[in-house]
Scaffold this active site. Structure first.
Site, PDB file in Angstrom:
ATOM      1  N   THR A 176     -24.679  -7.074   2.170  1.00 20.26           N
ATOM      2  CA  THR A 176     -24.687  -5.614   2.306  1.00 20.26           C
ATOM      3  C   THR A 176     -25.684  -5.017   1.313  1.00 20.26           C
ATOM      4  O   THR A 176     -25.883  -5.567   0.231  1.00 20.26           O
ATOM      5  CB  THR A 176     -23.267  -5.092   2.013  1.00 20.26           C
ATOM      6  N   ARG A 204     -13.950  -4.890  14.224  1.00 15.76           N
ATOM      7  CA  ARG A 204     -13.665  -4.864  12.787  1.00 15.76           C
ATOM      8  C   ARG A 204     -14.644  -3.948  12.032  1.00 15.76           C
ATOM      9  O   ARG A 204     -15.853  -4.001  12.233  1.00 15.76           O
ATOM     10  CB  ARG A 204     -13.744  -6.288  12.244  1.00 15.76           C
ATOM     11  N   GLY A 206     -15.546  -2.773   8.005  1.00 16.98           N
ATOM     12  CA  GLY A 206     -15.273  -3.122   6.610  1.00 16.98           C
ATOM     13  C   GLY A 206     -15.218  -1.892   5.718  1.00 16.98           C
ATOM     14  O   GLY A 206     -15.003  -0.765   6.170  1.00 16.98           O
ATOM     15  N   ASP A 207     -15.433  -2.137   4.444  1.00 19.17           N
ATOM     16  CA  ASP A 207     -15.314  -1.068   3.448  1.00 19.17           C
ATOM     17  C   ASP A 207     -16.523  -0.135   3.398  1.00 19.17           C
ATOM     18  O   ASP A 207     -16.413   1.022   2.993  1.00 19.17           O
ATOM     19  CB  ASP A 207     -15.126  -1.687   2.057  1.00 19.17           C
ATOM     20  N   THR A 226     -20.197  -4.054  -2.554  1.00 17.86           N
ATOM     21  CA  THR A 226     -20.406  -5.168  -1.625  1.00 17.86           C
ATOM     22  C   THR A 226     -19.361  -6.223  -1.927  1.00 17.86           C
ATOM     23  O   THR A 226     -18.974  -6.411  -3.077  1.00 17.86           O
ATOM     24  CB  THR A 226     -21.807  -5.777  -1.761  1.00 17.86           C
ATOM     25  N   GLY A 227     -18.898  -6.898  -0.892  1.00 20.24           N
ATOM     26  CA  GLY A 227     -17.907  -7.934  -1.116  1.00 20.24           C
ATOM     27  C   GLY A 227     -16.983  -8.074   0.063  1.00 20.24           C
ATOM     28  O   GLY A 227     -17.293  -7.625   1.172  1.00 20.24           O
ATOM     29  N   GLY A 229     -14.719  -6.931   2.252  1.00 22.12           N
ATOM     30  CA  GLY A 229     -14.423  -5.530   2.494  1.00 22.12           C
ATOM     31  C   GLY A 229     -12.957  -5.165   2.594  1.00 22.12           C
ATOM     32  O   GLY A 229     -12.551  -4.102   2.118  1.00 22.12           O
TER      33      GLY A 229
HETATM   34  N1  ASP Z   1     -18.456  -5.405   2.297  1.00 19.55           N
HETATM   35  C1  ASP Z   1     -19.016  -5.823   3.554  1.00 19.55           C
HETATM   36  C2  ASP Z   1     -17.952  -5.837   4.600  1.00 19.55           C
HETATM   37  O1  ASP Z   1     -16.883  -6.329   4.336  1.00 19.55           O
HETATM   38  C3  ASP Z   1     -19.668  -7.158   3.490  1.00 19.55           C
HETATM   39  C4  ASP Z   1     -20.746  -7.302   2.433  1.00 19.55           C
HETATM   40  O2  ASP Z   1     -20.616  -6.750   1.335  1.00 19.55           O
HETATM   41  O3  ASP Z   1     -21.751  -7.980   2.702  1.00 19.55           O
HETATM   42  O4  ASP Z   1     -18.216  -5.402   5.703  1.00 19.55           O
END
Ligand code: ASP
Length: 310
Positions: A176, A204, A206-207, A226-227, A229
């Protein structure tokens, strides 16, 4: 953890966190990511150096990263279970807590700019077909067919399906992208853009596009995450950092550390970048590495990947 105050404007960017170690990244991945981060810093810094707003700067920086196939946003986004792309993005201005977000779009070249347009409407988040209709009505640039897909992502999808080992695995590199900035007027802004996670299904989200989870800006700070999510949503990470600073009086670095510790306790991992109106800029991650960079009006320019790069 990095923390510095480099002058009258500051910009930080990220291109995801995860298992980035020297033995896991190829020389091309390492050099390509560093060049991409530097280009994003260049684009955002040009806005800020010309007296532009933090909001314009974070949009400019994220657009560069969305076009760069080294990162999981725009071109080079990870693929859904069905082999398509489903992009999420958000942008938020600290002044007035104005926010715009989009989820599940697949035809717009720059989701962050679509999120910026949403900000001008009475709504905060648009999704799917409606968001794409809005993009067309706004005259936003559509992506050419095949623009987003790169061979490496097809391979990752096949590998992930073959392993069948769930959503987040130990090899995960979250790509991300995001940017946070404070402009010369002391206004902060944040933007984040992503393809989400490989093999995601059932629509789905994410965050990243969820205001307060993966993106946040208010009077005390701007944060982009990022992480993994789902954990960032459950911990309300970006808003939690702002609330810890504003309500608990925690220093920004302490607030980021505590919020990510909560994510880790639940089983998640990732990182954040944070700036404050007093031009403190920091990053914090609980993964092996994080694609990241910072630039300031004092001429500071730094990009880094691995945990030992400071
Ligand atoms: N946070 C993002 C998600 O879960 C993924 C990412 O950080 O690459 O959609």
């Amino acid at each position: 953890m990095m923390s510095e105050t480099p002058g009258n404007w500051v910009l930080a960017v990220h291109g995801g966190a995860g298992q980035m170690t020297r033995d896991r990244l190829s020389a091309e991945e390492d050099a390509g990511a560093r060049a991409g981060l530097a280009a994003a810093l260049h684009a955002g810094s040009a806005v800020l150096a010309a007296g532009g707003s933090a909001l314009d700067a974070v949009e400019a920086a994220v657009r560069v990263l969305e076009d760069d196939p080294h990162f999981n946003a725009g071109r080079g986004a990870v693929l859904t279970y069905d082999g398509g792309v489903s992009l999420d993005a958000a942008i938020m201005a600290g002044d007035g807590q104005r926010a715009g977000a989009v989820a599940g779009v697949g035809t717009v070249r720059h989701p962050v700019s679509l999120a910026r347009r949403v900000m001008t409407t009475p709504h905060v988040m648009l999704s799917g077909a409606g968001a794409e209709q809005f993009a067309r009505e706004q005259g936003l640039e559509a992506a050419e067919p095949g623009w987003f897909e790169i061979p490496r992502r097809c391979q990752q999808l096949e590998e992930m399906k073959a392993r069948g080992d769930g959503w987040f695995d130990e090899e995960m590199k979250f790509g991300t992208v995001g940017a946070v900035a404070c402009d010369a007027g002391g206004r902060v802004a944040a933007a984040t853009s992503t393809g989400g996670i490989t093999a995601k299904r059932w629509g789905r989200i994410g965050d990243t596009p969820i205001i307060g989870a993966g993106t946040w800006a208010d009077g005390v700070c701007a944060v982009s995450a990022t992480g993994s999510g789902e954990y960032f949503i459950r911990a309300g990470v970006c808003h939690q950092i702002a609330a810890r600073i504003a309500l608990a009086g925690e220093a920004p670095a302490q607030a980021a550390t505590t919020a990510l510790a909560e994510v880790a306790k639940m089983g998640g991992s990732g990182g954040v970048i944070v700036v404050t109106p007093s031009r403190d800029a920091l990053w914090h991650f609980n993964t092996a590495g994080m694609f990241r960079g910072v630039a300031g009006s004092d001429g500071a320019r730094r990009v880094a990947i691995y945990g030992d790069e400071g």
